[in-house]
Write a protein that holds these residues in place. Sequence first.
Motif, short mmCIF file in Angstrom:
data_model
loop_
_atom_site.label_atom_id
_atom_site.label_comp_id
_atom_site.label_asym_id
_atom_site.label_seq_id
_atom_site.Cartn_x
_atom_site.Cartn_y
_atom_site.Cartn_z
N PHE A 1 0.84 -1.20 0.00
CA PHE A 1 0.00 0.00 0.00
C PHE A 1 0.88 1.25 0.00
O PHE A 1 1.88 1.30 0.74
CB PHE A 1 -0.89 -0.01 1.25
CG PHE A 1 -1.96 1.04 1.24
CD1 PHE A 1 -3.18 0.79 0.67
CD2 PHE A 1 -1.73 2.28 1.79
CE1 PHE A 1 -4.18 1.77 0.65
CE2 PHE A 1 -2.71 3.26 1.78
CZ PHE A 1 -3.94 2.99 1.22
N VAL B 1 -1.28 -1.32 -5.53
CA VAL B 1 -2.12 -2.51 -5.51
C VAL B 1 -1.39 -3.60 -6.28
O VAL B 1 -1.15 -3.48 -7.47
CB VAL B 1 -3.52 -2.24 -6.11
CG1 VAL B 1 -4.37 -1.45 -5.15
CG2 VAL B 1 -3.42 -1.48 -7.43
N GLU C 1 -6.52 -7.25 -3.56
CA GLU C 1 -6.56 -5.79 -3.67
C GLU C 1 -7.11 -5.35 -5.03
O GLU C 1 -7.72 -4.29 -5.14
CB GLU C 1 -5.15 -5.22 -3.51
CG GLU C 1 -4.54 -5.41 -2.14
CD GLU C 1 -3.11 -4.93 -2.11
OE1 GLU C 1 -2.83 -4.00 -1.32
OE2 GLU C 1 -2.27 -5.44 -2.87
N TYR D 1 -6.18 0.87 -12.27
CA TYR D 1 -5.43 0.66 -11.03
C TYR D 1 -4.39 1.76 -10.80
O TYR D 1 -3.96 1.97 -9.66
CB TYR D 1 -4.80 -0.73 -11.03
CG TYR D 1 -5.85 -1.81 -10.94
CD1 TYR D 1 -6.60 -1.99 -9.77
CD2 TYR D 1 -6.15 -2.64 -12.02
CE1 TYR D 1 -7.58 -2.95 -9.69
CE2 TYR D 1 -7.13 -3.61 -11.94
CZ TYR D 1 -7.85 -3.76 -10.77
OH TYR D 1 -8.84 -4.70 -10.70
N GLU E 1 -4.24 3.64 -7.21
CA GLU E 1 -3.02 3.96 -6.47
C GLU E 1 -2.93 5.45 -6.16
O GLU E 1 -2.58 5.85 -5.04
CB GLU E 1 -1.81 3.52 -7.27
CG GLU E 1 -0.48 3.76 -6.56
CD GLU E 1 0.70 3.27 -7.37
OE1 GLU E 1 1.78 3.88 -7.25
OE2 GLU E 1 0.56 2.27 -8.10
N ASN F 1 -5.24 6.29 -3.37
CA ASN F 1 -4.66 5.89 -2.09
C ASN F 1 -3.64 6.90 -1.60
O ASN F 1 -3.56 7.21 -0.41
CB ASN F 1 -4.01 4.51 -2.21
CG ASN F 1 -5.02 3.39 -2.27
OD1 ASN F 1 -6.17 3.54 -1.87
ND2 ASN F 1 -4.60 2.23 -2.79
#
Length: 412
Positions: free
Chosen positions: A259, A262, A267, A316, A320, A323
Amino acid sequence: MMRLHTPLAALLMLLLVSACGSPGVSRLQPVVVRAVAPEISMKYNFYENNDSLHFLIKFEDEQGVMDVLQSATAMEYFVRPGLDERTQVLAGDSLIKPHRKLSDVEGQLQMSFSIPAQFVREPNVLHLRLWHALVGQERMAVRFTIPLEPGMLEKQYLLVKANTGHPLFNEYVNTSEKLVVQQHSDSTKQLEVQYFKTEFSPALPPMSERQEAQPRTLTADSTFYFAAGDTALFQKEGLYLFNPASDFSRGVLVQKWAFPQVTMAQELLQPLIYVTTSSEREKLFNARNAKEAVDDFWLKVGGSKAAARDLIRTYYGRVETANKLFTSHKPGWTTDRGMIYIIYGRPSNVSNVGKTITWIYRESETSPYVKFVFNKKENNFTENHYELVRLREYEDSWYSTVAKWRAGITEI
């Protein structure tokens, strides 16, 4: 040119080479990399010492297309009574970019300065301007603000990464990272930390009429203490609240594996909730082999390995980025801003007024104009928690944008 992070690049190869049941290595079509505009972010940490508040600032381009360490020339900071840049300057200075050091992280610029505590005891605002050199003698300024609160003066510690000595700028770490505790006012004082087990649900769609789950009062699962110089390793996922008795307690979210990247099959499954039906999710999560389930989903959506690879990289990559930018007391991809960012991409325009952030997506050949408003919600763990103002009128825009994903269209 956009840089593709190594773990994500490896993931693309792993997923698409093994898909379709072929035991050999399939030849993939060349990827056309589109021009991407810079997206400069600012993150900060701070501590009080000697009646001053010391700031440590990090700038970087989340899109990876601009080397801020190379392009930036100077930073200005000003303390003003409010957000309006026309108001009186109470304090300020200009800092020249420091010389490059061996410990510098490529593409990241870190700077530090301090302001007298007297300006923090009042509800003032810290204004930052980062200057970049352009072609010729032209310069460009990127602006940021930091609200100043009296409780910030109670934070007399700093968490730094054990492997680099750099301050922790994010509100998260993963279970493999180690932090070192620095106490700046009283080196004999221990830092109290509370641990909370947590479970979080992904954000509801923007037109949802259901009520968001009301935040419940969490009870600490355990309490422990760190002395100055201690190395902390957080082996359990969850929330860790530092200095809980103060007026400015703040938390760190601990997640597994790599993290905010992913990389694991589980995930990859979870963020698909925004583009799948309930029956599809049931099939995905009940699959014996999660990786094969992800392979199959994206190959069916894309129709070819090349298209699936483009979809995976875009989707993805946004997970990311969400996140990195929006993690608060829960992972960034599960937040309201994370959800909108993943589905709609980077907004055309962002405005931040007081405790409200507005994202505007301008009308294009493929998408109509849409505006999202997020309001800041007070939270003991974080200053990064914003909730979307949900409206029924988002329904057509949401479903049409999700339909483009499901049609294999990434130009959204």
